[in-house]
Enzyme design. Structure first.
Site, PDB file in Angstrom:
ATOM      1  N   ASN A 225       0.807  -1.347   0.022  1.00 39.11           N
ATOM      2  CA  ASN A 225      -0.305  -0.019  -0.143  1.00 39.11           C
ATOM      3  C   ASN A 225       0.717   1.285   0.005  1.00 39.11           C
ATOM      4  O   ASN A 225       0.626   2.179  -0.791  1.00 39.11           O
ATOM      5  CB  ASN A 225      -1.000   0.124   1.153  1.00 39.11           C
ATOM      6  CG  ASN A 225      -2.388  -0.779   0.801  1.00 39.11           C
ATOM      7  OD1 ASN A 225      -2.459  -1.056  -0.407  1.00 39.11           O
ATOM      8  ND2 ASN A 225      -3.206  -0.730   1.869  1.00 39.11           N
ATOM      9  N   CYS A 277      -7.555   2.929   3.476  1.00 34.06           N
ATOM     10  CA  CYS A 277      -6.167   2.409   3.766  1.00 34.06           C
ATOM     11  C   CYS A 277      -5.003   2.935   3.398  1.00 34.06           C
ATOM     12  O   CYS A 277      -4.091   2.889   4.260  1.00 34.06           O
ATOM     13  CB  CYS A 277      -6.196   0.861   3.269  1.00 34.06           C
ATOM     14  SG  CYS A 277      -7.827  -0.044   4.048  1.00 34.06           S
TER      15      CYS A 277
HETATM   16  P1  NAD Z   1     -15.449  -2.548   7.688  1.00 40.62           P
HETATM   17  O1  NAD Z   1     -15.175  -1.438   8.645  1.00 40.62           O
HETATM   18  O2  NAD Z   1     -15.834  -2.538   6.331  1.00 40.62           O
HETATM   19  O3  NAD Z   1     -15.786  -3.930   8.219  1.00 40.62           O
HETATM   20  C1  NAD Z   1     -15.071  -4.369   9.431  1.00 40.62           C
HETATM   21  C2  NAD Z   1     -16.378  -5.100  10.230  1.00 40.62           C
HETATM   22  O4  NAD Z   1     -16.012  -6.031  11.298  1.00 40.62           O
HETATM   23  C3  NAD Z   1     -17.500  -4.175  10.734  1.00 40.62           C
HETATM   24  O5  NAD Z   1     -18.700  -4.413  10.009  1.00 40.62           O
HETATM   25  C4  NAD Z   1     -17.509  -4.486  12.175  1.00 40.62           C
HETATM   26  O6  NAD Z   1     -18.896  -4.611  12.792  1.00 40.62           O
HETATM   27  C5  NAD Z   1     -17.059  -6.006  12.260  1.00 40.62           C
HETATM   28  N1  NAD Z   1     -16.578  -6.431  13.650  1.00 40.62           N
HETATM   29  C6  NAD Z   1     -15.746  -5.606  14.504  1.00 40.62           C
HETATM   30  N2  NAD Z   1     -15.203  -6.460  15.483  1.00 40.62           N
HETATM   31  C7  NAD Z   1     -15.834  -7.276  15.257  1.00 40.62           C
HETATM   32  C8  NAD Z   1     -16.019  -8.923  16.105  1.00 40.62           C
HETATM   33  N3  NAD Z   1     -15.332  -8.769  17.218  1.00 40.62           N
HETATM   34  N4  NAD Z   1     -16.658  -9.829  15.589  1.00 40.62           N
HETATM   35  C9  NAD Z   1     -17.358  -9.643  14.455  1.00 40.62           C
HETATM   36  N5  NAD Z   1     -17.389  -8.766  13.764  1.00 40.62           N
HETATM   37  C10 NAD Z   1     -16.777  -7.507  14.143  1.00 40.62           C
HETATM   38  O7  NAD Z   1     -13.863  -2.897   7.217  1.00 40.62           O
HETATM   39  P2  NAD Z   1     -12.981  -3.306   5.812  1.00 40.62           P
HETATM   40  O8  NAD Z   1     -13.000  -2.177   5.104  1.00 40.62           O
HETATM   41  O9  NAD Z   1     -13.692  -4.583   5.451  1.00 40.62           O
HETATM   42  O10 NAD Z   1     -11.571  -3.554   6.446  1.00 40.62           O
HETATM   43  C11 NAD Z   1     -11.357  -4.738   7.298  1.00 40.62           C
HETATM   44  C12 NAD Z   1      -9.721  -4.822   7.318  1.00 40.62           C
HETATM   45  O11 NAD Z   1      -9.123  -5.373   5.993  1.00 40.62           O
HETATM   46  C13 NAD Z   1      -9.012  -3.518   7.830  1.00 40.62           C
HETATM   47  O12 NAD Z   1      -7.869  -4.004   8.523  1.00 40.62           O
HETATM   48  C14 NAD Z   1      -8.396  -2.953   6.362  1.00 40.62           C
HETATM   49  O13 NAD Z   1      -7.299  -2.212   6.570  1.00 40.62           O
HETATM   50  C15 NAD Z   1      -8.162  -4.232   5.724  1.00 40.62           C
HETATM   51  N6  NAD Z   1      -8.333  -3.876   4.212  1.00 40.62           N
HETATM   52  C16 NAD Z   1      -9.260  -3.392   3.701  1.00 40.62           C
HETATM   53  C17 NAD Z   1      -9.442  -3.254   2.144  1.00 40.62           C
HETATM   54  C18 NAD Z   1     -10.518  -2.184   1.659  1.00 40.62           C
HETATM   55  O14 NAD Z   1     -10.503  -2.172   0.308  1.00 40.62           O
HETATM   56  N7  NAD Z   1     -11.435  -1.743   2.281  1.00 40.62           N
HETATM   57  C19 NAD Z   1      -8.618  -3.869   1.409  1.00 40.62           C
HETATM   58  C20 NAD Z   1      -7.540  -4.514   1.942  1.00 40.62           C
HETATM   59  C21 NAD Z   1      -7.698  -4.713   3.528  1.00 40.62           C
HETATM   60  C1  UGA Z   2      -5.957   0.078  -2.186  1.00 43.40           C
HETATM   61  C2  UGA Z   2      -5.030  -0.758  -3.136  1.00 43.40           C
HETATM   62  O1  UGA Z   2      -5.052  -0.768  -4.436  1.00 43.40           O
HETATM   63  C3  UGA Z   2      -5.566  -2.377  -2.715  1.00 43.40           C
HETATM   64  O2  UGA Z   2      -4.623  -3.267  -3.589  1.00 43.40           O
HETATM   65  C4  UGA Z   2      -5.545  -2.601  -1.117  1.00 43.40           C
HETATM   66  O3  UGA Z   2      -6.087  -3.752  -0.949  1.00 43.40           O
HETATM   67  C5  UGA Z   2      -6.555  -1.524  -0.777  1.00 43.40           C
HETATM   68  O4  UGA Z   2      -6.008  -0.246  -0.821  1.00 43.40           O
HETATM   69  C6  UGA Z   2      -6.518  -1.780   0.792  1.00 43.40           C
HETATM   70  O5  UGA Z   2      -5.504  -2.196   1.695  1.00 43.40           O
HETATM   71  O6  UGA Z   2      -7.717  -1.077   1.508  1.00 43.40           O
HETATM   72  P1  UGA Z   2      -8.379   1.205  -2.792  1.00 43.40           P
HETATM   73  O7  UGA Z   2      -8.151   2.014  -1.701  1.00 43.40           O
HETATM   74  O8  UGA Z   2      -9.636   0.223  -2.709  1.00 43.40           O
HETATM   75  O9  UGA Z   2      -7.367  -0.103  -3.118  1.00 43.40           O
HETATM   76  O10 UGA Z   2      -8.515   1.797  -4.135  1.00 43.40           O
HETATM   77  P2  UGA Z   2      -7.282   2.132  -5.043  1.00 43.40           P
HETATM   78  O11 UGA Z   2      -7.803   1.843  -6.634  1.00 43.40           O
HETATM   79  O12 UGA Z   2      -6.060   1.893  -4.740  1.00 43.40           O
HETATM   80  O13 UGA Z   2      -7.375   3.755  -5.053  1.00 43.40           O
HETATM   81  C7  UGA Z   2      -7.073   4.280  -3.897  1.00 43.40           C
HETATM   82  C8  UGA Z   2      -7.136   6.025  -4.376  1.00 43.40           C
HETATM   83  O14 UGA Z   2      -6.014   6.349  -5.253  1.00 43.40           O
HETATM   84  C9  UGA Z   2      -8.318   6.390  -4.801  1.00 43.40           C
HETATM   85  O15 UGA Z   2      -8.734   7.634  -4.388  1.00 43.40           O
HETATM   86  C10 UGA Z   2      -7.968   6.711  -6.546  1.00 43.40           C
HETATM   87  O16 UGA Z   2      -8.804   7.424  -7.119  1.00 43.40           O
HETATM   88  C11 UGA Z   2      -6.515   7.071  -6.282  1.00 43.40           C
HETATM   89  N1  UGA Z   2      -5.620   7.008  -7.311  1.00 43.40           N
HETATM   90  C12 UGA Z   2      -5.346   5.800  -7.900  1.00 43.40           C
HETATM   91  C13 UGA Z   2      -5.132   7.848  -7.884  1.00 43.40           C
HETATM   92  O17 UGA Z   2      -5.213   9.222  -7.688  1.00 43.40           O
HETATM   93  N2  UGA Z   2      -4.183   7.887  -9.112  1.00 43.40           N
HETATM   94  C14 UGA Z   2      -4.006   6.508  -9.454  1.00 43.40           C
HETATM   95  O18 UGA Z   2      -3.234   6.505 -10.401  1.00 43.40           O
HETATM   96  C15 UGA Z   2      -4.550   5.240  -8.713  1.00 43.40           C
END
Ligand code: NAD
Ligand code: UGA
Length: 468
Positions: A225, A277
């Protein structure tokens, strides 16, 4: 011989847990997958026709296996007891107070989920860290599990970070660049990893499933990231030079990206990156570096976030100076409020920062986004706990139900999210021009518009990374 997983439980039905485990269920019809959450409303939505998150292709995947081998439930204990393998996919936000506030990850949800597993489990489990966590969190999880386990119960801990991006989650999950599984380098650790490899091998080639040690796996997630965000901050830093010199950032990006060592992806200049993130994970890495007494390393990564703040501020400054140094009483149309296209997610969206700056300039702001719920926008723009804030806010900010409604009577249109429907081919900019105050300004924070065509209509156009 390693254990064949028959039942999976996922703690956390969010943006990661929901789509990831839905795809696992779809691709492993003989494995029962139960996704649980403490939030009953969220679970009810997963069980309805109106899923709690918008993600292209998600509806079809969920419908194909919900009620067959995919279940959404609030019965956390039952799901833990039944499962052989448990994903911990709970939120890990940045700490807002105490030691490391503003930088360190709040591991409270991970810890409470871990304690819950230890309390409830009646047999051996593989516990998989899916949430993004600081390096060595698996160690703490093991400590907690072992200290609280019922006698004779064994836990194996794996790290399996998720790399999906929102808006393309299903495509990313179906066809990932790689799957990463970290384990202890012991017989039990390797055997647990092999059990999880089998699950992903349901649809992913073995050579794309990488196994490493636990700490490499945890650190890789933060590193990936940080490097992705670093590319965006790099091109955004160059966009400032372009604006001042006459270079065109899209041309620079294209020409640099043709070098195969650099590559073309993630080099699109913008108003700044958002999403739940990038910032959180970089700050987490900064905190980790500082705790390891590596201040130079910390400062290096911190600059990626600082450049992003600078980019947002620079964009607003450009709007103010183009509009004759005053926004008081002027109407500004904000097109797009989500942090990127094809998602309704607004976490850390640059549009939020922009609206706050514009409000401070006493502008009237009209916001339109095709997927973000109105209630979400109000929540993002109000400070929690201040009750009279909403009424005050609504005097200055309105939410429109179409791009045209937002642009009616506006002095300037600001593209904040790259939704396809804002492109020249989709939105009738002649009509937009007719309904605006003159001179009519457009600020493209995403580089999706055709500048020449807009200028021929009569607009004054300002693009990120192109000279004024
Ligand atoms: P989110 O807030 O959408 O979902 C997390 C969920 O976990 C919530 O609905 C919450 O109610 C639930 N929760 C909390 N404690 C709990 C428990 N003890 N038992 C059951 N449920 C519980 O978060 P997210 O975006 O899905 O992210 C989750 C993790 O994944 C984070 O660590 C984030 O950094 C990572 N991550 C997110 C993305 C993304 O694109 N959003 C991508 C890769 C990794
Ligand atoms: C990002 C990573 O791409 C995922 O691989 C990772 O799993 C995730 O974070 C995570 O850990 O949550 P995400 O944040 O969902 O995914 O979306 P991206 O496509 O990465 O975009 C992030 C931000 O960067 C957006 O605001 C997007 O518009 C911006 N961006 C992206 C730019 O401004 N320029 C680019 O060239 C690409």
């Amino acid at each position: 011989p390693h254990k064949k997983v028959e039942k999976i439980c996922c703690l956390g039905a969010g943006y990661v847990g929901g789509p990831t485990c839905a795809v696992i269920a779809a691709r492993n019809p003989h494995v029962q997958v139960t996704i649980v959450d403490l939030n009953a409303l969220r679970i009810a939505a997963w069980n309805s026709d109106d899923l709690p998150i918008y993600e292209p292709g998600l509806d079809e995947v969920v419908k194909s296996c919900r009620g067959r081998n995919l279940f959404f439930s609030t019965d956390v204990d039952k799901a833990i007891i039944e499962a052989d393998l448990i994903f911990v996919s709970v939120n890990t936000p940045t700490k807002t107070q105490g030691m490391g506030a503003g930088f360190a990850a709040d591991l409270g949800y991970v810890e409470s989920a871990t304690r819950h597993i230890a309390k409830v489990a009646q047999g051996d489990k593989i516990v998989v860290e899916k949430s993004t966590v600081p390096c060595r969190t698996a160690q703490s999880m093991r400590f907690i599990l072992e200290a609280n386990a019922r006698p004779g119960i064994h836990f194996d801990i794996l790290s399996n970070p998720e790399f999906l991006a929102e808006g393309t989650a299903i495509a990313d999950l179906m066809n990932p660049d790689r799957v990463l599984i970290g384990s202890l380098n012991t017989e039990a650790g390797r055997s647990a990893a092999a059990s999880l490899v089998d699950i992903y091998a349901g649809w992913i080639k073995r050579e794309q499933i990488i196994t490493t040690n636990l700490w490499s796996s945890e650190l890789t997630k933060l590193a990936a990231n940080a490097m992705l965000a670093q590319r965006i901050s790099s091109i955004n830093a160059l966009s400032a030079i372009c604006e001042a010199t006459g270079a065109d950032v899209d041309e620079v990006s294209y020409a640099c990206g043709l070098d195969t060592r650099i590559g073309p992806k993630f080099l699109k200049a913008s108003v700044g990156f958002g999403g739940s993130c990038f910032q959180k994970d970089i700050l987490n890495l900064v905190y980790l570096s500082e705790s390891l007494h590596l201040p130079e390393v910390a400062a290096y990564w911190k600059q990626v976030v600082e450049m992003n703040e600078y980019q947002k501020k620079r964009f607003v400054n450009r709007i103010i100076s183009c509009l004759f140094n005053t926004l008081t009483g002027k109407k500004i149309a904000i097109l797009g409020f989500a942090f990127k296209k094809d998602t309704g997610d607004t976490r850390e969206s640059p549009a939020i920062t922009l609206c706050k700056y514009l409000r401070a300039e006493r502008a009237n702001v009209a916001i339109y986004d095709p997927k973000v719920a109105e209630s979400q926008i109000w929540m993002d723009l109000t400070e929690p706990g201040i009750t009279d804030d909403l009424a005050k806010l609504q005097k200055q900010i309105s939410i429109a139900d179409s791009a045209y409604a937002a642009c009616k009577g506006a002095d300037a249109v600001v593209v904040c999210t790259e939704w396809d429907e804002f492109r020249n081919t989709r939105l009738d900019y002649r009509k937009v021009y007719e309904m605006m105050n003159k001179p009519a300004f457009i600020f493209d924070g995403r580089l999706i518009l055709d500048q020449k065509e807009l200028e021929s209509i009569g607009f004054h156009v300002e693009m990120i990374g192109r000279p004024r």
